[in-house]
Scaffold this motif. Sequence first.
Motif, mmCIF file in Angstrom:
data_model
loop_
_atom_site.group_PDB
_atom_site.id
_atom_site.type_symbol
_atom_site.label_atom_id
_atom_site.label_comp_id
_atom_site.label_asym_id
_atom_site.label_seq_id
_atom_site.Cartn_x
_atom_site.Cartn_y
_atom_site.Cartn_z
ATOM 1 N N THR A 177 23.176 44.013 -5.575
ATOM 2 C CA THR A 177 23.085 42.842 -5.222
ATOM 3 C C THR A 177 22.026 41.925 -5.720
ATOM 4 O OG1 THR A 177 23.589 40.833 -3.257
ATOM 5 C CG2 THR A 177 22.124 42.719 -2.682
ATOM 6 N N ARG A 178 21.560 40.617 -5.802
ATOM 7 C CA ARG A 178 20.452 39.791 -6.046
ATOM 8 C C ARG A 178 20.234 39.075 -5.181
ATOM 9 N NH1 ARG A 178 20.803 38.578 -12.230
ATOM 10 N NH2 ARG A 178 19.274 37.000 -11.402
ATOM 11 N N PHE A 179 18.872 38.504 -4.959
ATOM 12 C CA PHE A 179 18.446 37.631 -4.153
ATOM 13 C C PHE A 179 17.314 36.957 -4.893
ATOM 14 C CE2 PHE A 179 16.498 41.074 -2.114
ATOM 15 C CZ PHE A 179 15.150 40.605 -1.904
ATOM 16 N N THR A 180 17.088 35.903 -4.482
ATOM 17 C CA THR A 180 15.636 34.971 -5.010
ATOM 18 C C THR A 180 14.716 34.327 -4.177
ATOM 19 O OG1 THR A 180 17.028 34.290 -6.945
ATOM 20 C CG2 THR A 180 15.195 32.977 -6.448
ATOM 21 N N TRP A 191 7.312 29.357 0.898
ATOM 22 C CA TRP A 191 8.275 30.528 0.350
ATOM 23 C C TRP A 191 9.698 30.505 1.155
ATOM 24 C CZ3 TRP A 191 7.455 33.654 -3.951
ATOM 25 C CH2 TRP A 191 6.154 33.578 -4.493
ATOM 26 N N TYR A 192 10.598 30.586 0.143
ATOM 27 C CA TYR A 192 12.016 30.446 0.868
ATOM 28 C C TYR A 192 13.073 31.485 0.307
ATOM 29 C CZ TYR A 192 10.116 25.888 1.533
ATOM 30 O OH TYR A 192 9.245 24.686 1.981
ATOM 31 N N LEU A 193 13.880 31.993 1.076
ATOM 32 C CA LEU A 193 15.089 32.744 0.392
ATOM 33 C C LEU A 193 16.170 31.855 0.052
ATOM 34 C CD1 LEU A 193 16.503 35.351 0.065
ATOM 35 C CD2 LEU A 193 17.269 35.422 2.216
ATOM 36 N N VAL A 194 16.228 31.652 -1.184
ATOM 37 C CA VAL A 194 17.302 30.763 -1.867
ATOM 38 C C VAL A 194 18.451 31.356 -2.440
ATOM 39 C CG1 VAL A 194 15.644 29.045 -1.780
ATOM 40 C CG2 VAL A 194 15.694 30.327 -3.875
ATOM 41 N N ALA A 195 19.339 30.735 -2.954
ATOM 42 C CA ALA A 195 20.493 31.098 -3.762
ATOM 43 C C ALA A 195 19.933 31.710 -5.031
ATOM 44 C CB ALA A 195 21.698 30.131 -4.002
ATOM 45 N N PRO A 196 20.404 32.803 -5.579
ATOM 46 C CA PRO A 196 21.480 33.584 -4.818
ATOM 47 C C PRO A 196 20.859 34.433 -3.667
ATOM 48 C CG PRO A 196 20.816 34.503 -6.893
ATOM 49 C CD PRO A 196 20.124 33.581 -6.731
ATOM 50 N N GLU A 197 21.538 34.337 -2.604
ATOM 51 C CA GLU A 197 21.172 35.239 -1.261
ATOM 52 C C GLU A 197 22.113 36.604 -1.476
ATOM 53 O OE1 GLU A 197 21.228 33.361 2.283
ATOM 54 O OE2 GLU A 197 20.422 31.384 1.566
ATOM 55 N N PRO A 198 21.513 37.608 -1.006
ATOM 56 C CA PRO A 198 21.978 39.060 -1.122
ATOM 57 C C PRO A 198 23.631 39.162 -0.587
ATOM 58 C CG PRO A 198 20.379 38.990 0.801
ATOM 59 C CD PRO A 198 20.327 37.511 0.167
ATOM 60 N N ASP A 199 24.398 39.682 -1.165
ATOM 61 C CA ASP A 199 25.567 40.049 -0.713
ATOM 62 C C ASP A 199 25.203 40.923 0.734
ATOM 63 O OD1 ASP A 199 27.902 41.464 -0.333
ATOM 64 O OD2 ASP A 199 28.492 41.817 -2.273
ATOM 65 N N GLY A 200 25.825 40.307 1.643
ATOM 66 C CA GLY A 200 25.588 40.864 3.102
ATOM 67 C C GLY A 200 26.251 42.289 3.250
ATOM 68 N N SER A 201 27.329 42.700 2.418
ATOM 69 C CA SER A 201 27.665 44.126 2.375
ATOM 70 C C SER A 201 26.845 45.048 1.966
ATOM 71 C CB SER A 201 29.435 43.886 1.701
ATOM 72 O OG SER A 201 29.144 43.738 0.645
#
Length: 173
Positions: free
Chosen positions: A122-125, A75-85
């Motif tokens: 925000t969104r992440f995948t 498993w990997y955290l990939v784009a879109p990664e979360p908005d760091g703010s």
Amino acid sequence: MISSLRTACAFRGGKGGTAIAAAALLALATACGSGGDEPAGASTSRAVKDTDITAEPGERFTLTVDRNDSTREYWYLVAPEPDGSVVVSRGQVYAPDSGAEAVPGGGGRLTFTFEAKGTGTTRFTLLHCTFTTCQGNTATRPPETTGPSATPTSGATTPSRAPERITYTVTVD
């Protein structure tokens, strides 16, 4: 594929004691933080299938998935990664099902930890790769392709499926 996912609170068969111990250790490690500038705080385990998450600033939440390096399941955290703010990744922790040490051929659980930072959405995948869906990947290196991979080199005659992607929407109030 979703049925292969487990939350930190779930366990199966005779591995229950190990899963509970691993979950407790992960919760303790996450709640204590790593020192430095990372605040300690409560961590909430989220079901992997729940893709809409609401959190408060400073709240940490985790997503836990099954992983087995011997079967090339990663498993990997990939784009879109979360908005760091809005949300930041606080890393990943792998806990083998066998206890403190990994056993060749044994599986385990990978826990992704995130922290809500500021108000917003925000969104992440998360990308789930198996030996039939991604080529050239390892536990630390995601595949270079984002689509279906070429036919596996094992001599199979059918092309592989696209890897599973789970996209999360996080709202911080």
